[in-house]
Design a protein around this motif. Structure first.
Motif, PDB file in Angstrom:
ATOM      1  N   MET A  32       3.924   6.908   5.387  1.00 48.70           N
ATOM      2  CA  MET A  32       5.258   6.760   5.065  1.00 48.70           C
ATOM      3  C   MET A  32       6.202   7.552   4.780  1.00 48.70           C
ATOM      4  SD  MET A  32       6.577   3.075   5.265  1.00 48.70           S
ATOM      5  CE  MET A  32       7.826   2.374   4.467  1.00 48.70           C
ATOM      6  N   ASN A  33       6.945   8.474   5.341  1.00 53.33           N
ATOM      7  CA  ASN A  33       7.722   8.953   4.625  1.00 53.33           C
ATOM      8  C   ASN A  33       7.818   9.630   3.667  1.00 53.33           C
ATOM      9  OD1 ASN A  33      10.698   9.698   3.602  1.00 53.33           O
ATOM     10  ND2 ASN A  33      10.434   8.911   2.181  1.00 53.33           N
ATOM     11  N   MET A  65      11.221   6.298  15.663  1.00 51.14           N
ATOM     12  CA  MET A  65      10.492   6.968  14.266  1.00 51.14           C
ATOM     13  C   MET A  65      10.243   8.621  15.015  1.00 51.14           C
ATOM     14  SD  MET A  65       8.843   4.895  12.201  1.00 51.14           S
ATOM     15  CE  MET A  65       7.898   3.910  13.085  1.00 51.14           C
ATOM     16  N   LEU A 124      10.365  -2.302   7.787  1.00 51.87           N
ATOM     17  CA  LEU A 124      10.421  -1.684   7.003  1.00 51.87           C
ATOM     18  C   LEU A 124       9.797  -0.041   7.509  1.00 51.87           C
ATOM     19  CD1 LEU A 124       8.911  -3.912   4.452  1.00 51.87           C
ATOM     20  CD2 LEU A 124      11.277  -2.454   4.330  1.00 51.87           C
ATOM     21  N   CYS A 125       9.003   0.064   7.968  1.00 52.48           N
ATOM     22  CA  CYS A 125       8.298   1.192   7.456  1.00 52.48           C
ATOM     23  C   CYS A 125       9.179   2.287   8.927  1.00 52.48           C
ATOM     24  CB  CYS A 125       7.478   1.525   9.432  1.00 52.48           C
ATOM     25  SG  CYS A 125       6.395   3.142   9.267  1.00 52.48           S
ATOM     26  N   GLY A 182      12.084   3.203   6.325  1.00 53.32           N
ATOM     27  CA  GLY A 182      11.275   3.536   5.407  1.00 53.32           C
ATOM     28  C   GLY A 182      11.163   5.780   5.623  1.00 53.32           C
ATOM     29  N   ASN A 183      11.047   5.869   7.318  1.00 52.45           N
ATOM     30  CA  ASN A 183      11.049   6.936   7.571  1.00 52.45           C
ATOM     31  C   ASN A 183      12.366   7.819   8.039  1.00 52.45           C
ATOM     32  OD1 ASN A 183       8.313   7.239   7.804  1.00 52.45           O
ATOM     33  ND2 ASN A 183       7.330   6.422   9.276  1.00 52.45           N
ATOM     34  N   CYS A 228       9.948   1.920   0.820  1.00 53.01           N
ATOM     35  CA  CYS A 228      11.472   2.525   1.703  1.00 53.01           C
ATOM     36  C   CYS A 228      12.139   1.997   0.864  1.00 53.01           C
ATOM     37  CB  CYS A 228      11.111   0.942   2.193  1.00 53.01           C
ATOM     38  SG  CYS A 228      12.615   0.686   3.673  1.00 53.01           S
ATOM     39  N   ARG A 268      12.809   6.206  -0.306  1.00 51.83           N
ATOM     40  CA  ARG A 268      13.538   6.334   1.197  1.00 51.83           C
ATOM     41  C   ARG A 268      15.459   6.327   0.086  1.00 51.83           C
ATOM     42  NH1 ARG A 268      13.760  10.194   5.426  1.00 51.83           N
ATOM     43  NH2 ARG A 268      15.715   9.944   6.365  1.00 51.83           N
TER      44      ARG A 268
END
Lengths: 143, 1039
Positions: free
Chosen positions: A120-121, B256, B289-290, B293-294, B326, B329
């Motif tokens: 993630m990220n 995303m 959340l994913c 977070g991205n 998250c 980020r």
């Protein structure tokens, strides 16, 4: 950030999966994929699995006709990324059973779901295959 | 003979070409040839393929179209062999043959083959064997299966294609992928994608509900191929807003992939995200959340940060770990929010779930980077937890879910070690706290597997990063030593990488591995070589410079072509940095030049020339060594340049063995040998223009050094008179004329170059790294003209500036700024850069400014009154030259001749172009009939004072659309009181005649009693008649 992108490319250099964790325009992506693929595909098994490209590194690993390329920052642990690639392959293998290129193509979204559970990220979230696959199994069951 | 497409007759609409008459079967990776089927990686024989495919319908008839070679009438190899019943009955024929007797009249150019149904579907043993034999690169079982599996799938798909289901929908995802794979050219692929995109757009705009999921999946595939998919963005948002989980799932994925934080559309999703973050279903929360977070932007981070903070306290580990990531980020986007997350991050470290732990550790790392305050807080509060986690995972018994090669969760190990590094950096207390556990990890971790090595690697990095005890450091360096001697390239690579960092900590320890590192420079792998070379470069110091340089130079001889570039640059840099005596420097440079002269950068050999020019005692040695090297390796460009330059300058030292060193063996070189060497270099096929130009200069100089060879040199030089490159042609012509006609001044003209000042060269070299080269050139050119205060302007020592100056002044359009700045080409830099650096000390920049100002007529303000005394404009230079060497000027003027203009019967009114208290300028105009755009201006200057003006220079500048040529003035001294006014001719060509009027800006500089004066003005009162189209001359002007 750690991982910048995950790319799956076959031996002909065709992209089979691309996930970027930083924004790149379409043209930039195409250029980047072309450059990296050219660099990595030219290497043999005797070479090490790391290629320096622009201001980051590409860690790659080859499984039969598929190349798994992961772009990482320079301070990232390259050996760990190799393990990560293997984990990803094992996870796919567990889900598809004898995973192959066509599985990845035809179930692109599932592979993305897996990757999403794992990264993630640009950071690794989960390393347990069971936990990664749990939501996907649930979804398969429901549909 | 290849068949590209197989078309099956099929009642169904073809999903590719829309043609009802057939259905395309051929798949992208199949090129069916009579003998073989090519897939990208394997060859199958058609026989083996068809033999093993079970065809469900009996005697399916497939018609093929032979696309590539329609003229070939028969494909014999694929013909069915009646003797062998097992072989597929297969006939490919152009047109009229048929296999199936029941088949009705065949169509033109369609061949038919049928496939017997006797065989079963299974992998033919040879294929399976071939697939299994695919080299298995990294161990593990997957590769073998992957390969085998893809073969199976290919065959299976082919079978499916052959036994086509007539009712299958044409637009499934699978079909689209297949269609795309079937495309052989990029254009075909684009066409398929365009068609699909159109269909998806249509579906979206119609609000199609059934296939949204599928359309999204298709879009993702298309996006992956690198086509624009922006039209799907809104659809993503709609899917996210839908109620069902599958829709949301694919919607978020699309979000995303297809969107990024910069898009406006993203703002619209904030609300949906907020709702989903508060959803009761943990999976939906996880999705939101994913996505957050991205891709979240700073604004979204601010808006949604409270929700994320709340979710960090959730009971579900899945939610917690995602919320933690998250937060990373969010903190990265808005560092101010860091303090909100500190408390929860530390509390998360107490969890058991590895996913939560790894996320929490990464969150802590990010917090440390984001704020100083958080770093201090975490130093105090989380070290205990970290040590405990590390101890737990490294001591834990077998945990199947996290086990990798016998080590429990190496990823967690690595993240924890990384956080320890961040915390311990520059903090002795923290470092001490983690010393023990680091020692434990460093000693106990297994190093026979990649996972273990990854941990060791991270551990070493942490030890190097923190204030570790010396014992621990020794341990770390030893681990690196072990890594370095490992046979696995990956391990060696990271070891080299680590040693670079270790250099900062313990240089001595790294020095011990010097020999091994040097070996790595010669490795077959470019990544390793590069790392090792950089490390070696760091390792070089005064004591080992000579030994290491020798090693590297030796290796240069055998290294790869593409590595030579890097290697040469590094060697040159080392040699320059650590040269204690000049002889060693010269020797090394000569070696490098002979081995890899093509890779040596310009500034390096420029520096070498500067050094040779300064080392008078080594000039003889240099020229002899270079001469020998030139004979041996004449194809190395930089070597040739340096050698030729030296031979030109120090030719007599070569021939007479002047300044022999003890180590040298005397060589006998005759004068004609030296000329030979230069001639060969000049005529070498691959020599570039700069080299050839330098050869010409060297020859010219040799003609003065060795008078007996003068005749021969004249011939060689003359051969280039017709050269297609203007520069060479010009030099050749000028030099010939110098050799032929100017014996008297030749020796002084061709004297040895003055010693080049090293200090100013170094300054210039540093400055030239910035992109100011063109202005540098101009500055050099300007000063070269200005500083040469010679009475007749000819007896200038180096011929090169002469040529360049002439080059500049003969330029037809000195007025156009753009031309002037770009006009000086490489020679100017090459030759003036070296030759005239000593003069570029004082006022070159201001001179440049003047020149630029003057040239850009549109520039509104002049840059104050600068010192003009040493500024000699092109016009004047030419003036001076013209008086003595008219033939040179003639040659240069070339097309626009300066012969007296014919008297034309047109009369335009004269104007007073300029008048001040001291000076008056009048212009008379003439035009040649038939050339209205050309005007010849006859300027006469009148001195209104009682003092004589000396060094009188008249300059003019015109806009870009006008071309201006200044002829020499009749004199550069303007006598007092209006007597004997000086005249000068200008010819002006207005390229936009009739559209734009003439305009001119002028500048006059002169000296009165040795004092500089400068006047300038603008002329806009040209007679109107000059500007309009008038075939009959001045009549127009009257009207």
């Amino acid at each position: 950030m750690g991982i910048r992108f995950v790319l799956l490319v076959n031996k002909q250099g065709q992209t089979r999966l691309a996930q970027y964790y930083e924004h790149l325009s379409l043209d930039q992506r195409r250029a980047l994929e072309g450059e990296i693929v050219r660099k990595c595909l030219a290497r043999t098994d005797h070479h090490c699995s790391f290629v320096e490209h622009r201001n980051y590194k590409v860690v790659y690993r080859r499984y039969a006709s598929l190349f798994f390329l992961v772009g990482v920052d320079n301070d990232e642990n390259e050996l760990a990324i190799l393990e990560f690639i293997h984990l990803l392959v094992e996870t796919m293998d567990r889900h598809f059973g004898n995973v192959c290129e066509l599985d990845i193509m035809f179930h692109l979204e599932k592979v993305h779901f897996m990757l999403e559970e794992m990264v993630m990220n640009g950071c690794i979230v989960e390393t347990s295959k069971q936990n990664i696959l749990a939501p996907i199994h649930l979804m398969d069951k429901s549909s | 003979m290849t068949i590209d497409l197989i078309h099956i007759k099929c009642p169904q609409l073809c999903n590719l070409c829309g043609n009802r008459s057939h259905f395309r079967v051929r798949r992208g990776h199949f090129l069916v040839s009579p003998k073989e089927v090519y897939t990208p990686c394997k060859k199958f024989t058609l026989k083996s393929l068809f033999k093993n495919v079970e065809i469900k319908k009996r005697s399916t008839v497939i018609s093929t179209t032979l696309l590539e070679l329609p003229a070939v009438s028969e494909v014999s190899a694929a013909r069915s062999d009646p003797k062998s019943p097992k072989r597929p009955k297969l006939i490919l024929k152009n047109g009229l043959d048929r296999l199936d007797q029941t088949n009705p009249a065949p169509r033109e150019r369609g061949a038919i083959f049928a496939i017997p149904t006797t065989t079963t579907f299974q992998i033919h043993p040879p294929i399976a064997a071939a697939a299994a034999a695919v080299p298995n690169p990294r161990g593990g079982e997957i590769p073998r299966r992957l390969a085998l599996d893809s073969v199976e799938k290919i065959v299976e798909d082919f079978a499916m294609d052959l036994a086509i289901n007539p009712f299958s929908s044409g637009t499934r995802l699978r079909d689209m992928i297949r269609a795309i794979r079937a495309c052989k050219t990029a254009a075909e692929e684009r066409a398929v994608v365009r068609r699909e995109c159109a269909a998806i757009r249509a579906a979206i705009s119609e609000g199609d509900q059934d296939y949204r999921h599928r359309n999204m999946a298709k879009l993702m595939f298309i996006h992956m191929l690198g086509y624009p998919t922006h039209f799907g963005q809104m659809e993503c948002l709609k899917l996210i807003a839908a109620a069902g989980f599958p829709e949301k799932r694919i919607g978020y994925l699309g979000l995303m992939l297809l969107l990024d934080e910069r898009q406006e559309v993203l703002m619209l999703v904030t609300n949906s995200l907020k709702q989903d973050l508060n959803h009761s279903n943990q999976f939906i929360v996880g999705l939101a959340l994913c996505a957050l977070g991205n891709i979240c932007s700073a604004e979204m981070a601010r808006d949604l940060s409270p929700e994320v903070e709340r979710l960090l306290q959730s009971r579900e580990p899945n939610t917690k770990k995602k919320a933690a990531l998250c937060s990373i980020r969010i903190v990265r986007k808005v560092p101010d929010l860091a303090e909100n997350f500190m408390g929860s991050a530390v509390s998360l470290l107490k969890e058991k779930h590895h996913g939560v732990l790894i996320s929490a550790v990464q969150l802590c790392t990010e917090l440390c980077k984001a704020s100083r305050e958080a770093l201090e807080y975490l130093r105090k509060n989380c070290l205990d937890g970290l040590v405990r986690i590390l101890r737990d995972v490294s001591n834990s018994s077998y945990a199947p879910e996290y086990d990798i090669a016998g080590i429990t969760d190496p990823f967690l190990h690595i993240r924890v070690l990384k956080l320890m590094r961040v915390l311990g950096q520059g903090d002795a207390d923290c470092s001490e706290f983690v010393n023990d556990i680091l020692a434990q990890v460093a000693t106990k971790t297994e190093s026979n597997k990649n996972a273990g090595n990854a941990i060791l690697y991270e551990c070493v990095e942490t030890i190097m990063g923190i204030e570790a005890t010396s014992g621990l450091r020794v341990l770390a360096i030893n681990i690196l030593g072990r890594f370095l001697s490992n046979r696995d390239n990956n391990i060696r690579y990271v070891a080299l990488n680590m040693l670079m960092k270790a250099m900062a900590v313990d240089t001595q320890a790294v020095q011990r591995h010097r020999a091994t590192i040097l070996e790595c420079v010669k490795d077959a792998d470019v990544s390793i070589r590069k790392r090792a070379l950089e490390l070696v470069y760091l390792l070089v110091n005064e004591t080992n410079a000579k030994a290491l340089t020798k090693e590297l130079v030796d290796y240069l001889e055998v290294s790869d072509q593409d590595f030579k570039d890097d290697l040469t640059a590094k060697i040159c840099s080392i040699v320059e940095k650590f040269s204690q005596d000049k002889l060693w420097y010269l020797d090394q440079m000569f070696k490098v030049l002979s081995l890899a002269g093509n890779y040596v950068k310009d500034d390096v050999w420029h520096a070498l020339i500067v050094l040779i020019s300064n080392a008078s005692e080594l000039q003889g040695y240099s020229v002899r060594s270079l001469y020998k090297a030139l004979l041996a390796c004449g194809e190395q460009e930089s070597l040739v340049r340096v050698a030729v330059w030296c031979i030109g300058e120090y030719g007599e030292m070569l021939v007479n063995n002047v300044g022999m060193l003890d180590i040298e063996e005397p060589i006998t070189v005759t004068e004609s040998d030296a000329v030979d060497a230069v001639e060969v270099s000049l005529k070498r096929y691959s020599a570039d223009v700069t080299t050839r130009a330098m050869c010409l200069v060297a020859l010219l100089k040799l003609s003065s050094r060795f008078p007996p060879t003068s005749e021969r040199i004249k011939e060689i030089v003359a051969q280039n008179k017709g050269h297609t490159v203007l520069e060479l042609q010009q030099r050749s012509i000028e030099f010939s004329s110098i050799i032929q006609r100017h014996q008297s001044i030749k020796s002084s003209l061709l004297e040895r170059m003055p010693v080049i000042d090293e200090a100013s060269y170094l300054v210039k070299r540093a400055a030239s790294t910035q992109a100011t080269i063109s202005s540098d050139k101009l500055a050099a050119a300007a000063t070269s003209g200005g500083s040469l205060k010679l009475p007749n302007g000819v007896a200038k020592p180096p011929p090169a500036p002469l040529a360049d100056l002439l080059d500049l002044s003969s330029d037809d359009v000195p007025a156009t700024t753009s031309t002037s700045t770009t006009a000086p080409n490489d020679f100017l830099q090459d030759l003036l850069g070296i030759g005239l650096t000593d003069t570029s000390g004082g006022a070159p920049s201001s001179s440049t400014d003047i020149l630029m100002d003057l040239l850009s007529i549109g520039s509104p303000v002049q840059n104050g009154p600068p010192a003009v005394s040493n500024f000699s404009p092109p016009g004047q230079a030419e003036t001076k030259l013209a008086s003595v060497t008219p033939q040179v000027v003639d040659l240069l003027d070339g097309l626009s001749s300066s012969t007296p203009l014919p008297d034309v019967n047109t009369a335009y009114p004269s104007i007073t172009a300029f008048q001040s208290a001291t000076l008056k300028i009048t212009f008379d105009f003439k035009k040649q009939p038939g050339k209205p755009q050309e005007t010849t201006i006859h300027a006469s200057f009148t001195n209104l004072t009682s003092n004589t003006f000396t060094d009188f220079i008249f300059q003019a500048a015109v806009p870009k659309f006008i071309q201006l040529r200044l002829d020499p003035a009749s004199s550069n001294t303007l006598p007092a009181s209006g007597n004997d006014s000086v005249t000068q001719s200008l010819s002006v060509t207005n390229n936009q005649h009739g559209q734009k009027p003439l305009a001119m800006r002028i500048r006059i500089s002169y000296k009165v009693n040795g004092e500089d004066r400068l006047e300038q003005g603008q002329i806009s009162n040209f007679p109107a008649g000059l500007n309009c189209y008038d075939p009959f001359g001045p009549k127009c002007a009257v009207s």
